[in-house]
Design a protein around this motif. Structure first.
Motif, PDB file in Angstrom:
ATOM      1  N   VAL A 124      53.647 -56.216 -12.387  1.00 26.12           N
ATOM      2  CA  VAL A 124      53.906 -55.713 -13.733  1.00 26.12           C
ATOM      3  C   VAL A 124      52.718 -54.907 -14.238  1.00 26.12           C
ATOM      4  O   VAL A 124      52.877 -53.947 -14.965  1.00 26.12           O
ATOM      5  N   ARG A 125      51.544 -55.278 -13.788  1.00 25.68           N
ATOM      6  CA  ARG A 125      50.362 -54.530 -14.215  1.00 25.68           C
ATOM      7  C   ARG A 125      50.422 -53.085 -13.753  1.00 25.68           C
ATOM      8  O   ARG A 125      49.720 -52.242 -14.254  1.00 25.68           O
ATOM      9  N   ASP A 126      51.289 -52.801 -12.782  1.00 24.95           N
ATOM     10  CA  ASP A 126      51.422 -51.446 -12.258  1.00 24.95           C
ATOM     11  C   ASP A 126      52.563 -50.648 -12.880  1.00 24.95           C
ATOM     12  O   ASP A 126      52.812 -49.519 -12.473  1.00 24.95           O
ATOM     13  N   ILE A 127      53.272 -51.219 -13.846  1.00 26.19           N
ATOM     14  CA  ILE A 127      54.297 -50.434 -14.535  1.00 26.19           C
ATOM     15  C   ILE A 127      53.588 -49.291 -15.234  1.00 26.19           C
ATOM     16  O   ILE A 127      52.591 -49.483 -15.927  1.00 26.19           O
ATOM     17  N   ASP A 176      52.302 -61.047 -12.024  1.00 24.94           N
ATOM     18  CA  ASP A 176      52.307 -60.475 -10.684  1.00 24.94           C
ATOM     19  C   ASP A 176      53.689 -60.173 -10.122  1.00 24.94           C
ATOM     20  O   ASP A 176      53.830 -59.339  -9.246  1.00 24.94           O
ATOM     21  N   ILE A 177      54.717 -60.838 -10.591  1.00 25.26           N
ATOM     22  CA  ILE A 177      56.015 -60.729  -9.917  1.00 25.26           C
ATOM     23  C   ILE A 177      57.009 -59.789 -10.590  1.00 25.26           C
ATOM     24  O   ILE A 177      58.020 -59.423  -9.987  1.00 25.26           O
ATOM     25  N   LEU A 178      56.764 -59.360 -11.793  1.00 32.85           N
ATOM     26  CA  LEU A 178      57.768 -58.613 -12.538  1.00 32.85           C
ATOM     27  C   LEU A 178      58.317 -57.399 -11.795  1.00 32.85           C
ATOM     28  O   LEU A 178      59.506 -57.144 -11.810  1.00 32.85           O
ATOM     29  N   LEU A 179      57.493 -56.669 -11.136  1.00 29.29           N
ATOM     30  CA  LEU A 179      57.970 -55.475 -10.454  1.00 29.29           C
ATOM     31  C   LEU A 179      58.534 -55.771  -9.072  1.00 29.29           C
ATOM     32  O   LEU A 179      59.329 -55.020  -8.543  1.00 29.29           O
ATOM     33  N   ARG A 199      67.491 -44.639 -19.577  1.00 30.02           N
ATOM     34  CA  ARG A 199      67.524 -45.370 -18.311  1.00 30.02           C
ATOM     35  C   ARG A 199      66.625 -44.692 -17.277  1.00 30.02           C
ATOM     36  O   ARG A 199      65.887 -45.345 -16.548  1.00 30.02           O
ATOM     37  N   GLN A 200      66.688 -43.353 -17.230  1.00 29.77           N
ATOM     38  CA  GLN A 200      65.859 -42.605 -16.282  1.00 29.77           C
ATOM     39  C   GLN A 200      64.376 -42.800 -16.598  1.00 29.77           C
ATOM     40  O   GLN A 200      63.567 -43.000 -15.691  1.00 29.77           O
ATOM     41  N   LEU A 201      64.012 -42.769 -17.867  1.00 31.82           N
ATOM     42  CA  LEU A 201      62.617 -42.964 -18.262  1.00 31.82           C
ATOM     43  C   LEU A 201      62.136 -44.369 -17.886  1.00 31.82           C
ATOM     44  O   LEU A 201      61.037 -44.529 -17.341  1.00 31.82           O
ATOM     45  N   VAL A 202      62.956 -45.373 -18.130  1.00 35.77           N
ATOM     46  CA  VAL A 202      62.601 -46.746 -17.759  1.00 35.77           C
ATOM     47  C   VAL A 202      62.409 -46.839 -16.249  1.00 35.77           C
ATOM     48  O   VAL A 202      61.421 -47.396 -15.766  1.00 35.77           O
ATOM     49  N   ASP A 203      63.345 -46.278 -15.491  1.00 35.43           N
ATOM     50  CA  ASP A 203      63.238 -46.318 -14.027  1.00 35.43           C
ATOM     51  C   ASP A 203      61.994 -45.597 -13.529  1.00 35.43           C
ATOM     52  O   ASP A 203      61.337 -46.054 -12.591  1.00 35.43           O
ATOM     53  N   GLU A 204      61.642 -44.478 -14.148  1.00 36.01           N
ATOM     54  CA  GLU A 204      60.429 -43.754 -13.749  1.00 36.01           C
ATOM     55  C   GLU A 204      59.183 -44.606 -13.989  1.00 36.01           C
ATOM     56  O   GLU A 204      58.260 -44.604 -13.175  1.00 36.01           O
ATOM     57  N   CYS A 205      59.156 -45.335 -15.081  1.00 36.31           N
ATOM     58  CA  CYS A 205      58.013 -46.199 -15.370  1.00 36.31           C
ATOM     59  C   CYS A 205      57.937 -47.358 -14.380  1.00 36.31           C
ATOM     60  O   CYS A 205      56.851 -47.767 -13.971  1.00 36.31           O
ATOM     61  N   LEU A 206      59.088 -47.876 -13.992  1.00 30.73           N
ATOM     62  CA  LEU A 206      59.126 -49.031 -13.117  1.00 30.73           C
ATOM     63  C   LEU A 206      58.867 -48.697 -11.656  1.00 30.73           C
ATOM     64  O   LEU A 206      58.237 -49.459 -10.936  1.00 30.73           O
ATOM     65  N   TYR A 207      59.364 -47.560 -11.205  1.00 25.28           N
ATOM     66  CA  TYR A 207      59.324 -47.254  -9.792  1.00 25.28           C
ATOM     67  C   TYR A 207      58.330 -46.157  -9.428  1.00 25.28           C
ATOM     68  O   TYR A 207      58.261 -45.735  -8.291  1.00 25.28           O
ATOM     69  N   SER A 208      57.544 -45.704 -10.378  1.00 30.45           N
ATOM     70  CA  SER A 208      56.577 -44.645 -10.118  1.00 30.45           C
ATOM     71  C   SER A 208      55.501 -45.128  -9.157  1.00 30.45           C
ATOM     72  O   SER A 208      54.991 -46.233  -9.284  1.00 30.45           O
ATOM     73  N   SER A 209      55.159 -44.275  -8.229  1.00 26.43           N
ATOM     74  CA  SER A 209      54.075 -44.616  -7.291  1.00 26.43           C
ATOM     75  C   SER A 209      52.874 -43.711  -7.523  1.00 26.43           C
ATOM     76  O   SER A 209      52.029 -43.564  -6.656  1.00 26.43           O
ATOM     77  N   GLY A 224      58.838 -52.118 -23.901  1.00 28.71           N
ATOM     78  CA  GLY A 224      59.535 -53.396 -23.987  1.00 28.71           C
ATOM     79  C   GLY A 224      60.758 -53.451 -23.082  1.00 28.71           C
ATOM     80  O   GLY A 224      61.020 -54.477 -22.442  1.00 28.71           O
ATOM     81  N   LEU A 225      61.499 -52.352 -23.006  1.00 31.46           N
ATOM     82  CA  LEU A 225      62.664 -52.294 -22.116  1.00 31.46           C
ATOM     83  C   LEU A 225      62.244 -52.412 -20.653  1.00 31.46           C
ATOM     84  O   LEU A 225      62.927 -53.063 -19.856  1.00 31.46           O
ATOM     85  N   CYS A 226      61.138 -51.789 -20.305  1.00 30.94           N
ATOM     86  CA  CYS A 226      60.629 -51.902 -18.931  1.00 30.94           C
ATOM     87  C   CYS A 226      60.322 -53.360 -18.598  1.00 30.94           C
ATOM     88  O   CYS A 226      60.707 -53.860 -17.536  1.00 30.94           O
ATOM     89  N   LEU A 227      59.648 -54.046 -19.491  1.00 35.89           N
ATOM     90  CA  LEU A 227      59.323 -55.452 -19.270  1.00 35.89           C
ATOM     91  C   LEU A 227      60.601 -56.289 -19.187  1.00 35.89           C
ATOM     92  O   LEU A 227      60.736 -57.146 -18.311  1.00 35.89           O
ATOM     93  N   ARG A 228      61.534 -56.035 -20.068  1.00 36.18           N
ATOM     94  CA  ARG A 228      62.802 -56.775 -20.080  1.00 36.18           C
ATOM     95  C   ARG A 228      63.556 -56.560 -18.766  1.00 36.18           C
ATOM     96  O   ARG A 228      64.095 -57.495 -18.184  1.00 36.18           O
ATOM     97  N   GLU A 229      63.594 -55.322 -18.286  1.00 42.16           N
ATOM     98  CA  GLU A 229      64.299 -55.023 -17.037  1.00 42.16           C
ATOM     99  C   GLU A 229      63.679 -55.775 -15.862  1.00 42.16           C
ATOM    100  O   GLU A 229      64.374 -56.247 -14.978  1.00 42.16           O
TER     101      GLU A 229
END
Length: 173
Positions: free
Chosen positions: A59-62, A38-41, A161-171, A109-114
């Motif tokens: 994290v389930r929302d990445i 629940d807290i990863l993001l 980096r941009q791809l990772v950020d898009e996966c992490l911060y996408s709404s 994996g990079l998204c999870l690590r970040e």
């Protein structure tokens, strides 16, 4: 059918209902898989916008790097795939790519690590691995995702980096 996708027709699952905790999750120092799940993001969202209960995504929302679905919806990650060993100070996250030759496995994996990099006390060692038998290059992917220098070098690449950020911060989910 979309051209250029490695897995053009992934199986999409329903999102699980979010479990509201009745007790204070910080009442003790114990770390459990649900808390990690629940807290990863959450910590990364603090960097982007002020923290409110509505913006506390999980994290389930990445977002998957290839599809407009979350890792949860594609069954790439689940609460059951997270193991915590408090005594040894180890956290293991096993994720399952949607296909055995998925080229986006390292991005996931990079998204999870970040998400995990600043979430836990320094005595915790976090391992991120693909589930056994779930990827053709399982051994090399696991080695790559758990090598600090390789992770740092990958995240220095502006496109990655941009791809990772898009996966992490996408709404868009």
């Amino acid at each position: 059918m979309t051209l250029g996708l490695i897995n053009a027709n992934p199986v999409v699952h329903a999102k699980k209902e979010r479990v509201a905790r009745t007790e204070d999750p910080h009442a003790d120092d114990a770390v459990d898989p649900l808390e990690i799940y629940d807290i990863l993001l959450l910590l990364s969202l603090i960097k982007v916008r002020s923290l409110t209960s509505e913006s506390a995504n999980h994290v389930r929302d990445i977002r998957d790097p290839e599809h407009p679905y979350s890792l949860e919806q594609l069954s790439v990650l689940s609460e059951e795939s997270i193991t915590v060993d408090e005594k040894l100070g180890r956290i293991l996250i096993m994720f399952t790519p949607t296909i055995q030759h998925c080229s986006m496995v390292t991005v996931i994996g990079l998204c999870l690590r970040e998400k995990l990099k600043d979430c836990f006390p320094p005595h915790f060692k976090v391992d991120i691995k693909v589930a056994p038998g779930s990827h053709a290059d399982e051994e090399s992917v696991n080695k790559q995702l758990n090598d600090k220098e390789r992770v740092a070098a990958a995240l220095e690449n502006p496109n990655l980096r941009q791809l990772v950020d898009e996966c992490l911060y996408s709404s868009e989910l």
